[in-house]
Design an enzyme around this catalytic site. Structure first.
Site, PDB file in Angstrom:
ATOM      1  CB  CYS A   1       7.038  15.800   6.338  1.00 54.79           C
ATOM      2  SG  CYS A   1       7.259  15.640   4.579  1.00 54.79           S
TER       3      CYS A   1
ATOM      4  NE  ARG B   1       4.340  13.201  11.025  1.00 48.34           N
ATOM      5  CZ  ARG B   1       3.048  13.173  11.354  1.00 48.34           C
ATOM      6  NH1 ARG B   1       2.663  12.515  12.414  1.00 48.34           N
ATOM      7  NH2 ARG B   1       2.155  13.796  10.625  1.00 48.34           N
TER       8      ARG B   1
ATOM      9  CD1 TRP C   1       7.848   8.812   2.713  1.00 49.19           C
ATOM     10  CD2 TRP C   1       6.300  10.059   1.687  1.00 49.19           C
ATOM     11  NE1 TRP C   1       7.197   8.010   1.799  1.00 49.19           N
ATOM     12  CE2 TRP C   1       6.249   8.757   1.155  1.00 49.19           C
ATOM     13  CE3 TRP C   1       5.426  11.017   1.187  1.00 49.19           C
ATOM     14  CZ2 TRP C   1       5.345   8.376   0.163  1.00 49.19           C
ATOM     15  CZ3 TRP C   1       4.528  10.643   0.196  1.00 49.19           C
ATOM     16  CH2 TRP C   1       4.493   9.338  -0.301  1.00 49.19           C
TER      17      TRP C   1
ATOM     18  CG  ASN D   1       3.198  17.024   7.645  1.00 53.80           C
ATOM     19  OD1 ASN D   1       3.213  16.362   6.619  1.00 53.80           O
ATOM     20  ND2 ASN D   1       2.524  16.684   8.719  1.00 53.80           N
ATOM     21  N   GLY D   2       2.685  18.399   4.518  1.00 54.12           N
ATOM     22  CA  GLY D   2       1.431  18.490   3.768  1.00 54.12           C
ATOM     23  C   GLY D   2       1.718  18.712   2.296  1.00 54.12           C
TER      24      GLY D   2
ATOM     25  CD  GLU E   1      -1.836  -6.988   6.754  1.00 58.96           C
ATOM     26  OE1 GLU E   1      -2.296  -6.219   5.913  1.00 58.96           O
ATOM     27  OE2 GLU E   1      -0.968  -6.646   7.576  1.00 58.96           O
TER      28      GLU E   1
ATOM     29  CE  LYS F   1       2.297  -5.884   6.866  1.00 58.35           C
ATOM     30  NZ  LYS F   1       1.243  -5.081   7.440  1.00 58.35           N
TER      31      LYS F   1
ATOM     32  CD  GLU G   1       4.038  -2.361   4.513  1.00 61.34           C
ATOM     33  OE1 GLU G   1       3.622  -1.267   4.831  1.00 61.34           O
ATOM     34  OE2 GLU G   1       3.570  -3.415   5.009  1.00 61.34           O
TER      35      GLU G   1
ATOM     36  CG  HIS H   1     -11.732 -17.878 -13.100  1.00 57.39           C
ATOM     37  ND1 HIS H   1     -12.554 -18.459 -14.027  1.00 57.39           N
ATOM     38  CD2 HIS H   1     -12.171 -18.307 -11.894  1.00 57.39           C
ATOM     39  CE1 HIS H   1     -13.474 -19.186 -13.412  1.00 57.39           C
ATOM     40  NE2 HIS H   1     -13.250 -19.119 -12.101  1.00 57.39           N
TER      41      HIS H   1
ATOM     42  CE  LYS I   1       3.136   2.271  12.162  1.00 54.54           C
ATOM     43  NZ  LYS I   1       2.901   0.898  11.722  1.00 54.54           N
TER      44      LYS I   1
HETATM   45  O1  M6R Z   1      -2.474   4.578  10.084  1.00 52.60           O
HETATM   46  P1  M6R Z   1      -3.367   3.816   9.163  1.00 52.60           P
HETATM   47  O2  M6R Z   1      -3.833   2.541   9.720  1.00 52.60           O
HETATM   48  O3  M6R Z   1      -4.517   4.658   8.658  1.00 52.60           O
HETATM   49  O4  M6R Z   1      -2.470   3.491   7.889  1.00 52.60           O
HETATM   50  C1  M6R Z   1      -3.021   2.912   6.746  1.00 52.60           C
HETATM   51  C2  M6R Z   1      -1.938   2.345   5.852  1.00 52.60           C
HETATM   52  O5  M6R Z   1      -1.101   3.365   5.406  1.00 52.60           O
HETATM   53  C3  M6R Z   1      -1.101   1.281   6.572  1.00 52.60           C
HETATM   54  O6  M6R Z   1      -1.899   0.263   7.072  1.00 52.60           O
HETATM   55  C4  M6R Z   1      -0.054   0.683   5.604  1.00 52.60           C
HETATM   56  O7  M6R Z   1      -0.693  -0.053   4.619  1.00 52.60           O
HETATM   57  C5  M6R Z   1       0.936  -0.155   6.413  1.00 52.60           C
HETATM   58  N1  M6R Z   1       2.269   0.253   6.094  1.00 52.60           N
HETATM   59  C6  M6R Z   1       0.823  -1.594   6.160  1.00 52.60           C
HETATM   60  O8  M6R Z   1       1.759  -2.349   6.854  1.00 52.60           O
END
Ligand code: M6R
Length: 608
Positions: free
Chosen positions: A2, A27, A74, A99-100, A482, A486, A489, A505, A603
């Site tokens: 948020c 956010r 969020w 926020n929190g 990774e 990606k 996501e 396995h 983000k």
């Molecule tokens: O800001 P940060 O690097 O601490 O964030 C960590 C993860 O939330 C972040 O890398 C998330 O996995 C991304 N959306 C991946 O693309």
């Protein structure tokens, strides 16, 4: 997560609050809302969905006000809906944005219900408005009511509140969630992130945990956790010079992928000299501390943890130090034993990830020699709370899916591996070799970006599938992870990663013509073994897309072998990441998903 923003000004603040929300939409983007003080009433507008819908409502209703608060959400407690959107109010008098997470919200809600308050949302936040009003009704000032409310709250919060009975002041409070004041001309602002108000000021005051502050258009006063008036340092940051526009690109993610040659250049610029890494690039005294380090513990989340897992290999091979990696969200709960002379390394693009911050705060109570962070935001909580730090200098990353933040984290982690080796007086030739390779890395990335046309040929074949498997071995396993992260996501295709040797396995059972397999095959001592693993996939009718060193040959029945540019083996994880980013982006584009703001994500993950 948020984003919250507040303004007390001599001019109309509606537009600037909404503009600030746009900047903080990374956010959270489930819903948005605003409360604007209008002397005899408070205008209260909320919308389900993104900030532009709130903006449309504002344009239609044109509310005028010099004092206001706003929020982009969020969802944590309660589904995304207009009722659950902030600001929340108590009896048309107190309006708050939060926020929190308030962990004891059920008990507090129960207490307030008994006191006659009714709740109109399922959030944990609404009780803050009622609690403030409860204390105001008992004759307390807003400042005292905020302290009395804070005494009741358990959890993390950044709060901004306005009272209908006071058209001059906004009250803000912070505990564990980021909050700062912006010093403007005839106005004072507050926000979760300097980006939100960076067009209005370049003077920021970062609140500390426990702080409460009162803002009017003329002044601001900060009180610490004990309610003593305090001065906090004013930090100058020129946010307006940082590019936060898409330029000619369709999405921020696309722009950020193609910015990587420059971003990496910025990470290494001024940090290497001659044939070695420069001293103390992690802060004054860091090179001396590194002499004593005997063990490394890495904690991070998501993509940042993948960077940490690649780096663990480098710390072993270049710095000759045993390294352990943990999910930040898990680290505190495994009762970790900390050996003497251990260095804690946190990695975070935002520097505000709640799990990573909590792990750092926990680690500071343990007997670590020192704490160090790799971060992209110099003003972040992580940077301010770590003993040493290095900034990746990638520039703002707006797309939710991390791209340039990841590759620059890897470059910074390589600088750390080299610095540790230098302080330990080991591997001088290897250091020189890696420095030479680092210097040509931006060019190699530029060359790798040219693979786009080849990737465009395979993207449609993956875009119509529901699942995908990514394979890598050794230092490439985190890169395969990774790649899978990606893809899932931003395209919502279910994707998993395995070390290729693990296929037989269990996961081999999944292979059929509907399961594309994406493999990473650099030139290495286990390249032949990887090729054998891929033969096992081929024999079962799987379609394989291999990003491979030109020396590797394979006769594929279906799929494609894509030759990668040459580069020093130790840096190949950075190079092999690039086509996986482009592939995810192009697949998501074909599937028509919301690439920069994928569903359910944000983000900056500022809740645990
Ligand atoms: O800001 P940060 O690097 O601490 O964030 C960590 C993860 O939330 C972040 O890398 C998330 O996995 C991304 N959306 C991946 O693309």
């Amino acid at each position: 997560m948020c984003g919250i923003i507040a303004a007390a000004s001599n001019r109309n603040v509606g537009k600037l609050l909404v503009q600030g929300l746009h900047k903080m939409e990374y956010r959270g983007y489930d819903s948005a809302g605003i409360a604007l003080h209008q002397i005899d009433k408070i205008a209260h507008l909320r919308t389900l969905g993104k900030v532009n819908l709130l903006e449309e409502k504002m344009i239609a209703e044109k509310p005028k006000s010099k004092l206001g608060i706003a929020h982009t959400r969020w969802a944590t407690h309660g589904e995304p809906s207009e009722e659950n959107a902030h600001p929340h109010k108590s009896n048309e008098r107190v309006y708050i944005v939060h926020n929190g997470i308030i962990e004891n919200y059920l008990d507090l809600k129960e207490f307030l219900k008994k006191e006659g308050y009714t709740f109109s949302s399922q959030t944990d936040s609404e009780l803050i408005a009622h609690m403030l009003e409860y204390f105001l009704n008992k004759g307390n000032s807003m400042l005292d009511s905020m302290y009395l409310t804070k005494e009741k709250l358990e959890g993390a919060y950044a709060i901004a509140a306005i009272d209908k009975e006071d058209d001059k002041n906004v009250m803000i409070a912070r505990s564990k969630s980021p909050l700062l004041i912006g010093v403007g001309v005839d106005e004072f602002l507050a926000a979760s992130d300097p980006l939100a108000i960076g067009q209005l000021t370049n003077e920021f005051v970062f609140l500390e945990d426990g702080d409460v502050a009162e803002l009017s258009s003329e002044s601001y006063t900060i009180y610490d956790a004990e309610k003593t008036e305090v001065q906090r340092e004013v930090t100058q940051i020129d946010i307006s010079s940082q590019s936060t526009s898409k330029g000619d690109y369709k999405h921020f993610m696309e722009k950020e992928i193609y910015e990587q040659p420059d971003a990496i250049l910025n990470t290494i610029d001024g940090r290497v000299g001659g044939e070695d890494v420069l001293d103390n690039i992690f802060g004054l005294g860091s090179s001396e501390i590194f002499e004593k380090v005997k063990r490394i513990q890495i904690v991070a989340c998501g993509t940042s943890l993948h960077a940490g897992r690649v780096a663990a290999n480098w710390f072993s091979s270049i710095s000759e130090l045993p390294t352990q990696t943990d999910y930040a969200s898990e680290y505190r709960y495994r009762n970790p034993h900390v050996d003497e002379d251990s260095l804690l390394v946190t990695i975070s693009q935002s520097g505000e990830t709640a799990d990573t911050l909590a792990a750092l705060r926990y680690a500071k109570e343990k007997n670590y020699l020192s704490t160090l962070c790799i971060c992209n935001v110099p003003t972040s909580s992580l940077a301010r709370e770590s003993d040493y730090s290095i900034f990746t200098n990638a520039g703002p990353e707006i797309g939710v899916a991390s791209t340039k933040a990841f590759t620059t984290q890897l470059a910074a982690l390589m600088l750390l591996a080299l610095s540790l080796a230098k302080s330990r007086k080991i591997n001088p030739k290897l250091r020189t070799r890696v420095i030479t390779a680092l210097r040509s890395l931006p060019d190699t990335i530029q060359e790798t970006l040219k693979l786009k046309d080849t990737i465009l040929e395979i993207a449609p074949e993956i875009a119509n599938k529901d699942n995908a498997l990514f394979l890598g071995r050794g230092i490439f396993y985190p890169i395969a992870k990774e790649g899978a992260l990606k893809l899932k996501e931003i395209s919502y295709i279910h994707a998993e990663a395995y070390p290729a040797g693990e296929l037989k396995h269990g996961p081999l059972a999944l292979i059929d013509e509907e399961m594309p397999v994406i493999a990473l095959a650099p030139e290495s001592e286990i390249a032949e073994k990887l090729v054998s693993n891929l033969e096992e996939v081929k024999a079962r009718g799987g379609t394989i897309y291999v990003f491979a060193d030109p020396s590797i040959t394979m006769d594929l029945k279906s799929g494609k072998l894509i030759n990668m540019p040459k580069c020093d083996f130790l840096l190949t994880p950075i190079i092999y990441t690039i086509p996986l980013q482009i592939l995810s982006y192009e697949v998501a584009l074909l599937r028509g998903t919301d690439i920069d703001q994928p569903r359910n994500l944000a983000k900056s993950v500022t809740v645990e």
